[in-house]
Design a protein around this motif. Structure first.
Motif: not given
Ligand code: SAH
Length: 382
Positions: A168, A171-172, A196-197, A201, A260, A263, A287, A302, A304, A318
């Protein structure tokens, strides 16, 4: 040997527990690293089994130094030839210094390299080193003029398990995600949802824990080439041990959601590489649509945090939705890592606990909303 294991600042206690569980004695816990006693086998096992470690270092020695002369003489006096063969390639890959008189990394690096050359010249009786053999990266940290010198057995940082080919935007780190899961009471028989995967990870690390898959069993390590120090068989035996411990015959409820679809696809592909695709349920789901019929589950996520301005504007709504969705899941707990300052305010609820952590250079908080414990099912069976 003394082995030094750096980790994320603030997560030393989790790493310490992992090392004790592996069967070793801790000698020191400092900010960002844990030291323990172990043999060659411990180098293999620590690299392959520790989920929260950043790398595994062999301590070569330590000493006090306030001047470059002291640094040179004391470095030269270390037993370099016990580790580095005649054709070895050696250099100081990283020097860090805190509250010390010596602080210029490039000077520390070049003086120590000269001292190592001199030391090896004396033991091997040669004046020129081809350095066309195996690599021996040296790491040094100086704290209050105490210099600790070590050899890096890991190479590419341990958070690189090898499964995350696609990521992403933000990413964490895998070892940070693993440590955070370990800070919660989540166990493989409990529900875990990451709404928010991103690249998956959290769900992947959780599934690997559930199936007992060692994080380092599918990657290589710098010290694998140090055959004069660690026989190759030790590494193979360790990987065999890891393979035997895997248990895929488990029932899990691990949910990996993202708004997304790209993702979701990436998370699934990464899970496949990690060997845990079948243990995770992937779905493109915003969400707003978060729900689950189970009880006592965990949201570990984790969200946004608004790296870009236009994203920042969407955060209050959000996080408000996140709070509402969480409260609908009455018996649940929620754990989230974010750098968004108004997280608790917008969620509409103060966390029961929070912990300041650094995700790289980014200051973040790990907010912990603790739900009730499930009733003990085995009570009446006793
Ligand atoms: N921990 C993840 C990174 C998360 S980034 C990793 O390690 O890769 C945050 C994610 O939240 C993004 O992929 C984005 O697409 C998603 N996101 C943003 N708004 C959202 C919503 N309303 N509902 C679900 N997912 C959402």
């Amino acid at each position: 040997m003394e082995l030094i294991v750096p980790c994320h600042f603030g997560l030393e206690s989790v790493l310490k527990k992992e090392i004790i569980d592996l069967g070793y004695d801790i000698t020191k816990v400092e900010d960002g690293r844990v030291t323990f006693l172990g043999d060659e086998d411990a180098v293999c096992r620590a690299n392959i089994f520790l989920r929260t470690a950043e790398r595994v270092l062999i301590k070569v020695g330590s000493f006090h130094a306030e001047t470059f002369d002291e640094l040179f003489e004391n470095t030269k006096a270390l037993p370099w030839s016990e580790f580095i063969p005649k054709d070895g390639k050696f250099w100081v890959t990283k020097a860090s210094s805190v509250k010390s008189k010596l602080f210029s990394p490039s000077d520390i690096q070049s003086i120590m390299k000269k001292a190592m050359v001199r030391s090896l010249q004396e033991t091997y009786g040669i004046s020129w080193f081809e350095e066309d053999g195996e690599s021996f990266p040296v790491r040094v940290f100086i704290y209050k003029d105490e210099v600790t010198v070590s050899l890096d057995t890991t190479g590419d940082s341990l958070h690189k398990r090898g499964y995350r080919k696609l990521t992403a935007k933000a990413p964490i780190a895998e070892n940070l995600a693993a440590a955070l899961i370990m800070l919660t009471p989540w166990k493989k028989d409990r529900i875990l949802v990451d709404p928010f995967c991103g690249s998956g990870t959290f769900p992947i690390e959780a599934a690997m824990m559930a199936a007992n898959i060692a994080p380092g069993m599918n990657r290589s390590f710098r010290a694998f080439d140090w055959k004069h120090l660690i026989p190759a068989k030790m590494w193979y035996d360790c990987v065999d041990e890891a393979r035997e411990e895997i248990d895929m015959h488990i029932a899990t409820d691990i949910q990996s959601y993202d708004i997304d679809p790209e993702m979701t696809k990436i998370a699934r592909a990464n899970a496949r590489l990690a060997g845990v695709e079948e243990l995770i349920h992937f779905q493109t789901r915003p969400l707003d649509a978060l729900s689950h019929s189970g009880k006592y589950g965990f949201i570990i996520t984790n969200p946004p945090y608004g790296e870009r301005l236009e994203e920042k504007k969407a955060l209050p709504a959000l996080y408000k939705t996140l709070g509402e969705k969480y409260r609908e899941l009455e018996t649940w707990s929620m754990y989230l890592i974010t750098s968004y300052e108004d997280a608790q305010k917008d969620i509409g609820q103060k966390a029961d606990k929070n912990r300041k952590l650094y995700n790289g250079m980014l200051k973040t908080y790990f907010y912990q909303y603790m739900g009730p414990k499930p009733p003990r099912r085995d009570n009446h069976e006793r």
